[in-house]
Design a protein around this motif. Structure first.
Motif, PDB file in Angstrom:
ATOM      1  N   UNK A 398     -16.686  42.402 -27.041  1.00 32.37           N
ATOM      2  CA  UNK A 398     -15.823  42.089 -28.629  1.00 32.37           C
ATOM      3  C   UNK A 398     -16.178  41.345 -28.693  1.00 32.37           C
ATOM      4  N   UNK A 399     -16.483  40.958 -30.565  1.00 30.28           N
ATOM      5  CA  UNK A 399     -16.956  39.599 -31.153  1.00 30.28           C
ATOM      6  C   UNK A 399     -15.923  39.717 -32.427  1.00 30.28           C
ATOM      7  N   UNK A 400     -14.683  38.864 -32.863  1.00 30.76           N
ATOM      8  CA  UNK A 400     -13.497  38.532 -33.228  1.00 30.76           C
ATOM      9  C   UNK A 400     -13.363  39.632 -33.325  1.00 30.76           C
ATOM     10  N   UNK A 401     -12.648  39.757 -34.161  1.00 29.69           N
ATOM     11  CA  UNK A 401     -11.450  41.598 -34.942  1.00 29.69           C
ATOM     12  C   UNK A 401     -12.302  42.964 -34.284  1.00 29.69           C
ATOM     13  N   UNK A 402     -13.697  42.411 -34.212  1.00 29.17           N
ATOM     14  CA  UNK A 402     -15.077  43.877 -34.134  1.00 29.17           C
ATOM     15  C   UNK A 402     -15.186  44.601 -32.682  1.00 29.17           C
ATOM     16  N   UNK A 403     -15.667  45.221 -32.674  1.00 28.06           N
ATOM     17  CA  UNK A 403     -15.930  46.173 -31.530  1.00 28.06           C
ATOM     18  C   UNK A 403     -17.190  46.110 -31.622  1.00 28.06           C
ATOM     19  N   UNK A 404     -18.606  45.152 -30.588  1.00 31.51           N
ATOM     20  CA  UNK A 404     -19.906  45.973 -31.349  1.00 31.51           C
ATOM     21  C   UNK A 404     -20.406  46.209 -30.499  1.00 31.51           C
ATOM     22  N   UNK A 405     -21.564  47.409 -31.214  1.00 30.07           N
ATOM     23  CA  UNK A 405     -21.558  48.540 -30.195  1.00 30.07           C
ATOM     24  C   UNK A 405     -23.514  48.023 -30.448  1.00 30.07           C
ATOM     25  N   UNK A 406     -24.663  49.049 -29.638  1.00 37.10           N
ATOM     26  CA  UNK A 406     -25.673  48.525 -29.802  1.00 37.10           C
ATOM     27  C   UNK A 406     -26.226  49.621 -28.739  1.00 37.10           C
ATOM     28  N   UNK A 407     -26.976  50.446 -29.285  1.00 40.11           N
ATOM     29  CA  UNK A 407     -28.239  51.342 -28.603  1.00 40.11           C
ATOM     30  C   UNK A 407     -29.951  51.510 -28.754  1.00 40.11           C
ATOM     31  N   UNK A 408     -30.188  51.090 -27.861  1.00 39.04           N
ATOM     32  CA  UNK A 408     -31.863  50.802 -28.159  1.00 39.04           C
ATOM     33  C   UNK A 408     -32.164  51.783 -26.844  1.00 39.04           C
ATOM     34  N   UNK A 409     -34.100  52.002 -27.476  1.00 38.80           N
ATOM     35  CA  UNK A 409     -34.599  53.177 -26.727  1.00 38.80           C
ATOM     36  C   UNK A 409     -36.053  52.172 -26.775  1.00 38.80           C
ATOM     37  N   UNK A 468     -33.471  49.976 -32.357  1.00 38.46           N
ATOM     38  CA  UNK A 468     -32.428  49.178 -31.608  1.00 38.46           C
ATOM     39  C   UNK A 468     -31.320  49.673 -33.269  1.00 38.46           C
ATOM     40  N   UNK A 469     -30.092  50.697 -32.704  1.00 31.76           N
ATOM     41  CA  UNK A 469     -29.608  50.538 -33.870  1.00 31.76           C
ATOM     42  C   UNK A 469     -27.895  49.961 -33.642  1.00 31.76           C
ATOM     43  N   UNK A 470     -27.087  48.999 -34.769  1.00 37.55           N
ATOM     44  CA  UNK A 470     -25.901  48.181 -33.894  1.00 37.55           C
ATOM     45  C   UNK A 470     -24.846  48.598 -35.127  1.00 37.55           C
ATOM     46  N   UNK A 471     -23.986  48.814 -34.092  1.00 47.41           N
ATOM     47  CA  UNK A 471     -22.855  49.257 -35.140  1.00 47.41           C
ATOM     48  C   UNK A 471     -21.578  48.302 -34.849  1.00 47.41           C
ATOM     49  N   UNK A 472     -20.517  47.709 -35.683  1.00 50.96           N
ATOM     50  CA  UNK A 472     -19.669  47.204 -35.720  1.00 50.96           C
ATOM     51  C   UNK A 472     -18.183  48.173 -36.424  1.00 50.96           C
ATOM     52  N   UNK A 473     -16.971  47.859 -35.215  1.00 46.41           N
ATOM     53  CA  UNK A 473     -16.075  48.338 -35.589  1.00 46.41           C
ATOM     54  C   UNK A 473     -15.147  47.834 -35.862  1.00 46.41           C
ATOM     55  N   UNK A 474     -13.737  48.192 -36.298  1.00 46.58           N
ATOM     56  CA  UNK A 474     -12.144  47.327 -36.219  1.00 46.58           C
ATOM     57  C   UNK A 474     -11.548  47.205 -34.905  1.00 46.58           C
ATOM     58  N   UNK A 475     -11.654  46.771 -34.215  1.00 47.01           N
ATOM     59  CA  UNK A 475     -10.382  46.133 -32.765  1.00 47.01           C
ATOM     60  C   UNK A 475      -8.844  47.265 -33.765  1.00 47.01           C
ATOM     61  N   UNK A 476      -8.495  47.789 -32.288  1.00 49.29           N
ATOM     62  CA  UNK A 476      -7.038  48.204 -33.042  1.00 49.29           C
ATOM     63  C   UNK A 476      -6.207  46.552 -32.381  1.00 49.29           C
ATOM     64  N   UNK A 477      -5.140  47.000 -33.805  1.00 48.07           N
ATOM     65  CA  UNK A 477      -4.025  45.429 -33.278  1.00 48.07           C
ATOM     66  C   UNK A 477      -3.016  45.507 -32.020  1.00 48.07           C
ATOM     67  N   UNK A 478      -3.470  43.949 -31.502  1.00 48.07           N
ATOM     68  CA  UNK A 478      -2.988  44.057 -29.945  1.00 48.07           C
ATOM     69  C   UNK A 478      -1.177  44.262 -30.104  1.00 48.07           C
ATOM     70  N   UNK A 479      -0.992  44.290 -31.121  1.00 56.18           N
ATOM     71  CA  UNK A 479       0.570  45.052 -31.164  1.00 56.18           C
ATOM     72  C   UNK A 479       1.557  46.018 -31.055  1.00 56.18           C
ATOM     73  N   UNK A 480      -0.297  46.963 -31.829  1.00 56.39           N
ATOM     74  CA  UNK A 480      -0.002  48.645 -31.309  1.00 56.39           C
ATOM     75  C   UNK A 480       1.107  48.917 -29.484  1.00 56.39           C
ATOM     76  N   UNK A 481       1.122  49.621 -29.801  1.00 59.77           N
ATOM     77  CA  UNK A 481       1.432  50.237 -28.481  1.00 59.77           C
ATOM     78  C   UNK A 481       0.911  50.563 -27.592  1.00 59.77           C
ATOM     79  N   UNK A 482       0.131  50.202 -26.516  1.00 62.60           N
ATOM     80  CA  UNK A 482      -1.554  50.722 -24.991  1.00 62.60           C
ATOM     81  C   UNK A 482      -1.829  49.638 -25.753  1.00 62.60           C
ATOM     82  N   UNK A 483      -1.975  48.833 -26.204  1.00 64.56           N
ATOM     83  CA  UNK A 483      -2.794  48.227 -27.019  1.00 64.56           C
ATOM     84  C   UNK A 483      -3.371  47.267 -25.816  1.00 64.56           C
ATOM     85  N   UNK A 484      -4.467  46.468 -25.233  1.00 66.96           N
ATOM     86  CA  UNK A 484      -4.855  45.341 -24.472  1.00 66.96           C
ATOM     87  C   UNK A 484      -5.783  45.241 -24.198  1.00 66.96           C
ATOM     88  N   UNK A 485      -5.798  44.261 -25.138  1.00 70.93           N
ATOM     89  CA  UNK A 485      -7.748  43.014 -25.378  1.00 70.93           C
ATOM     90  C   UNK A 485      -7.677  42.572 -24.408  1.00 70.93           C
TER      91      UNK A 485
END
Length: 485
Positions: A398-409, A468-485
């Motif tokens: 987690x970085x700020x409001x984003x999820x950072x995912x990387x995959x390398x080989x 290495x490929x690296x991507x970012x995706x916005x995190x789900x808002x904390x107020x959504x049901x089931x959201x646990x940050x």
């Protein structure tokens, strides 16, 4: 009306502007010249008529015949010297005497009356001025000036004096000056039109080159280019845009040809396999106890065809902007783990060292099907292009409001030449030696667009034997049901 070329329209526009400008300049010059000649001559005549009016006033104040004779001789001399006609009238405008340019003075016993308009103007304003013609259409200009003579004792109008001249000199000056101006304007106009013609040709030549290049391009010649240094910002900008478009279309055409070749080959291979095995089962070539084995192969080839068709459909939807997302909170860590487990057999077969650090319950906002396909494609590529016994690493944080995912080989990596185009549609890195013999160059194009549609970014680096490929995706808002940050 038929269509006209840009050169014709540009030249005619210049022609109209030049002609109008010269016509206005000539008209202004003629107007100013005529007014100058008129005002100069009328000023001269006013001086003369005022002098004659003073003499007339003195003559009216006496009954002496000698003074009257001197007065007549005086107006005769003035008329002869100035080449003018003098008319002296009473207060009603009836001519009493007149002197012509020869100096002859005539007293009138009959009632000759000056024009009513002249009489009325003198009575109203005390003076009169009129010009017959401006001296261009005729050989002379007719100028008439008049003034009233007021009796000092009564303050009433007692007489009127009018002078008239046919001035050929002033008319000739105006006419000669106008003719000279017209000659100068015609010569200048001809020179301006020649220069305008040359400039219009010079201005439209780059457009003709671009038009010819466009025709050649439409005929299939994708190597044609146009000069980008035309000394005109707008045309240079157009040329640069055209060349960029030409390069892009040239590349797209090359990629499309490669794509068609790849797709044709990839469709043909599984279809040939499926057809061959089905025919073998029908004609009995394949024994009954071996059918399950070959049915599994047919099923795998069918799924392969299905994946290819789905990728092509996704690419078409992305291109047309019709790819619809249904975003919802999803556990990115769990999804990544499931995808990695689905490659267990391939990982064991290649004896890969796997490092997976995806954290716990990273909730992102996205479409589960499309994100699954994107991450699956990245893992599939990483496993496919890794060397035997290589290292595969997956990380998510987690970085700020984003999820950072990387995959390398580890492995051969991607060349610096191919790296800028790795996400282009139909592009296959190092096509001649690629380890990917089953792709059509759509996978990473689809991945990038799926990530971008989710509001994220994806990048790639390849150096030191590692990709290495690296991507970012916005995190789900904390107020959504089931959201646990």
């Amino acid at each position: 009306m038929g269509r006209r070329s840009f050169f014709f329209k540009n030249y005619v526009t210049h022609l109209v502007l030049i002609v109008c400008a010269f016509a206005v300049a000539g008209g202004v010059f003629y107007y100013q010249m005529s007014n100058y000649a008129l005002s100069s001559k009328q000023a001269e005549l006013r001086t003369t008529v005022q002098s004659l009016a003073e003499q007339t006033k003195l003559m009216q104040g006496t009954d002496s015949d000698i003074i009257r004779q001197i007065y007549m001789l005086s107006i005769g001399r003035v008329a002869k010297e100035d080449m003018i006609t003098v008319c002296v009238t009473d207060q009603d405008g009836i001519i009493q005497m007149a002197a012509d340019p020869t100096g002859t003075v005539v007293e009138y016993s009959r009632q000759y009356v000056m024009p009513a308009a002249a009489i009325e103007q003198v009575r109203r304003t005390g003076s009169y001025a009129e010009v017959g013609q401006l001296g261009v259409l005729g050989d002379s200009s007719s100028y008439t000036v008049g003034t009233g003579v007021v009796d000092d004792s009564t303050g009433e109008l007692s007489a009127m004096v009018f002078v008239n001249t046919q001035d050929a000199t002033a008319a000739g000056t105006v006419r000669h000056s106008t003719q000279t101006l017209v000659l100068i304007l015609l010569v200048t106009l001809a020179a301006a039109l020649i220069i305008s013609f040359i400039l219009s040709q010079h201005m439209t030549r780059p457009l003709k080159v671009i038009a010819a290049a466009a025709k050649a391009f439409a005929a299939g010649n994708f190597e044609v280019r146009v000069p980008e240094d035309n000394h005109c910002y707008e045309i240079d900008e157009l040329a640069v845009s055209f060349n960029n478009m030409a390069r892009d279309l040239d590349q797209l055409e090359e990629l499309t040809r490669g794509f068609i070749s790849n797709v044709s080959h990839e469709f043909k291979t599984p279809m040939t396999t499926i057809g061959g095995f089905v025919d073998g089962m029908i004609d009995g070539t394949i024994p009954a106890d071996q059918r399950d084995k070959y049915l599994h192969i047919i099923a795998e080839e069918t799924r392969r065809l299905s994946r290819m068709v789905n990728r092509m459909l996704d690419a078409a939807k992305i291109q047309s902007g019709e790819l619809i997302l249904n975003p919802a909170p999803l556990d990115f860590s769990e999804m990544t783990t499931q995808i990695l487990l689905s490659f267990e057999q391939k990982i064991e077969k290649k004896e890969l060292a796997v490092e997976c650090d995806v954290g716990e319950r990273l909730l992102v906002m996205g479409d589960v099907d499309h994100l699954y396909r994107a991450v699956y494609n990245l893992v599939d590529n990483a496993v496919k292009f890794i060397e035997q016994g290589g290292r595969l690493c997956l990380r998510a944080r987690k970085e700020g409001d984003f999820c950072v995912f990387s995959i390398s080989n580890t492995g051969a990596g991607i060349s610096a030449e191919d790296l800028p185009h790795i996400f282009d549609r139909f592009y296959k890195a190092d096509r001649s030696r690629s380890m990917d013999k089953t792709g059509a160059g759509l996978g990473l194009y689809i991945v990038k667009n799926i990530i971008n549609l989710h509001g994220g970014e994806i990048s790639v680096r390849s150096d030191g034997g590692e990709t290495e490929f690296e991507l970012t995706l916005p995190l789900a808002p904390a107020q959504l049901p089931g959201s646990k940050q």
